[in-house]
Design an enzyme around this catalytic site. Sequence first.
Site, PDB file in Angstrom:
ATOM      1  N   LEU A 184     -17.970  -2.561   1.935  1.00 49.50           N
ATOM      2  CA  LEU A 184     -18.901  -1.593   1.353  1.00 49.50           C
ATOM      3  C   LEU A 184     -18.764  -1.538  -0.163  1.00 49.50           C
ATOM      4  CD1 LEU A 184     -18.636   1.305   3.963  1.00 49.50           C
ATOM      5  CD2 LEU A 184     -20.451  -0.393   3.721  1.00 49.50           C
ATOM      6  N   GLY A 185     -18.184  -2.597  -0.750  1.00 50.39           N
ATOM      7  CA  GLY A 185     -18.059  -2.632  -2.204  1.00 50.39           C
ATOM      8  C   GLY A 185     -17.281  -1.456  -2.751  1.00 50.39           C
ATOM      9  N   TYR A 224       0.840  -1.188   0.000  1.00 48.74           N
ATOM     10  CA  TYR A 224       0.000   0.000   0.000  1.00 48.74           C
ATOM     11  C   TYR A 224       0.880   1.245   0.000  1.00 48.74           C
ATOM     12  CZ  TYR A 224      -3.809  -3.158   1.487  1.00 48.74           C
ATOM     13  OH  TYR A 224      -4.734  -4.164   1.586  1.00 48.74           O
TER      14      TYR A 224
END
Length: 314
Positions: free
Chosen positions: A192-193, A52
């Site tokens: 939450l997609g 990340y």
Amino acid sequence: MATIGKLGVSAQGFGAMGLSHVYGQANEADSIRTLHRAIDLGITFFDTATGYGNGHNEELLGRAIAGRRDGLVIASKFTHLRDGKHVTAREAVEASLKRLNVDHIDLYYLHRVDPDTPIEESVDQLARLRDEGKIGGIGVSEASAAQLRAAHAVASLTALQSEYSLWTRDVEVEILPTTRELGIGFVAYSPLGRGFLAGAGPVEANDRRNIHPRFTENAVAANSLRRRTIEDVAERLRVTPAQVSLAWVLSKGVVPIPGTRHIAHLEDNWAAGDIRLDEGTIEELEAAFPRGATVGDRYPAEQMKSVPAEPALA
């Protein structure tokens, strides 16, 4: 509270990925304030990875938890391929410890199964580091049921991390039942997609969702029809769509790790823990999002090669 293997964690964790890259530009000072607010709310489980922001996310989280480490469960992840070179688990862990500025990482995952390294070999490397006290639990991310069994036979796994939400329910066929059979905790990322189920989408040119098949114009139009059911339930319960979506994931006995840059969204997400959906509402939501019905793959084609193929629907 919840448990992941033998680790006691908050019912929701915090996924820190978006604080460094992927969803547009982030402000570091704001990100640290959000992380501090998460700790103040009672979130104890924080998830990052070596990939990340090319290590920036671990460094950011390390600065945020300085002086607040006690009682927190810190998780990170690595891949064997980094900057075109093969990386061993030991090399990755040592670098993660330095970036996080800690002497022990509570949960360390193989971020993706390496096509050139048997998962048993990767897990064996992590087991040695666990025995030395450098890491606590061993995890794998986006592994198939067969890979889970092979890895668990080498060293007891603490957790599997996979995408799981109303619009990504593939794991219910084989993978989630396997974790329950083997006593492996399940950590749900993108619950939450990637913001879609809460009504959000890409707003900046450098937002990676712009290249995701589920965020094309046609896919958004089709998937928004299903999202209307979430919005209807939210209106009926006088809560937000994000809270309905998270309450559904929480009802499955897994630990979601939603991420956000905004304190208001963080507080909204955390409040989902107070919502209990009745069986009829759960059935209503699942009828709107049957497995395999979401339009668009969850990653671009090249990235789809690194996640388990969707099994035949039961």
